[in-house]
Scaffold this motif. Structure first.
Motif: not given
Lengths: 222, 124
Positions: A92-96, A124-138
């Protein structure tokens, strides 16, 4: 604890193995597909656990070899994240992902994969099935990686405690784990000459920020 | 699904585990209900048709409400107290002994024969 952590994915594999032959005989294709998919995901989970245990073991022995090579960190993050998306969306979550590439630098691709895996496993474990945001910037030859969840966050500011070996800042009765994930992240990042911080994010959840230097500053790990 | 079997409620926070239990138990003729944590399990068995559940397969370490908390809530509810519970855990020593009201504690990894034998033995 390590043995306990391995037992849940092994249950999925054992039950699936026990049932598959009968399901094939019964031509129950849909069930075979469901079990096969579960086997694949749980095997990946076991592989990540094995990597984490090996990393922790090498760190404990003072032998964490780092083999930097020219890599695109944004691509690596997209690849690793992609392996989690199915599992996260099923729950039920998502990864942005905000990883506009390329983010080029000399880092150990295998160790950096472990860093991203460990951070995503935690999110994933602690995120309560809410969206996870991942960012990478140089930036200036280096890079910043952020992983943020929207779970309940830390009950108190953990400071650097959270990076200690076998440190647990969440309820052990609610969340399993080896207790070495962030420790491994910290040691791998440090071996690249970088820093990592973890805390509560504004608006809720936790945020982990990894800062990796460019080639000049990371010779310590080369 | 053999309708002579009353439903089995599986409580686990791992979506794959719920899926695998569902497939193998439905293949064995059981209707399967699922819950992602103890709170969801309580809500499920407190529905009007909740007393129809024949057995609860309970994981221990779960967010929101863990297995221990679920067992404590269950023991205080006369409607739930009679539903047998089989605990599925990677670390049975965490209990020291089988908790009151728990029919059995199974150690993961659990094979299909062991699982079906427990359901046949303890399922009401």
């Amino acid at each position: 604890m390590a043995s306990h952590e391995l037992r849940t994915p092994l249950t999925a594999l054992t039950l699936s193995a026990d049932a598959l032959a009968g399901l094939v005989d019964a031509h129950d294709t849909e069930s075979v597909v469901r079990l096969s998919a579960a086997i694949g995901r749980q095997a990946q989970r076991l592989a990540r656990l094995a990597n984490r245990m090996l990393d922790a073991s090498q760190i404990g022995a003072g032998e964490l070899p780092i083999q930097p090579e020219e890599i695109d960190l944004a691509q690596l993050v997209r690849d690793v994240t992609g392996a989690f998306v199915g599992e996260v969306r099923r729950a039920g979550g998502d990864i942005l992902v905000d990883a506009q590439g390329p983010v080029l630098g000399r880092w150990d691709p295998i160790r950096m994969e472990h860093v991203v895996n460990n951070l995503l496993d935690n999110a994933v474990k602690f995120g309560a099935h809410r969206p996870i945001e991942v960012g990478v910037h140089g930036h200036g030859g280096g890079a910043t990686l952020t992983v943020r969840d929207h779970g309940n966050g830390f009950s108190r500011n953990p400071g650097d405690d959270v990076f200690g070996r076998f440190r647990r800042v969440f309820d052990e009765r609610a969340f399993g784990g080896l207790g070495v994930g962030l420790h491994v992240v910290h040691e791998i990042v440090a071996a690249h000459g970088g820093t990592v911080s973890a805390g509560n994010a504004e608006g809720g959840g936790t945020i982990v920020v990894v800062d990796l230097p460019g080639a000049d500053a990371s010779r310590r790990g080369a | 699904v053999d309708t002579t079997h009353r439903p089995v409620l599986v409580v686990d926070d791992d979506a794959d585990i719920l899926d695998v239990y569902s497939v193998v138990l439905e293949d064995a003729g059981y209707e399967v209900l699922t819950a992602g944590n103890g709170q969801e399990a309580l809500e499920r068995v407190r529905r009007p048709d909740g007393s129809n559940v024949s057995l609860i397969l309970l994981d221990v370490m779960m967010p929101v409400m863990n297995g221990w908390e679920f067992l404590a809530q269950r023991s205080e509810d006369p409607k739930l107290r009679n539903i047998p519970v089989v605990v599925c855990t990677g670390d049975p020593r965490a209990f020291g002994h089988t908790p009151e009201g728990v029919a059995a504690v199974l150690q993961k990894p659990i094979g299909l024969d062991t699982l079906l034998a427990a359901i046949r033995r303890y399922g009401a």
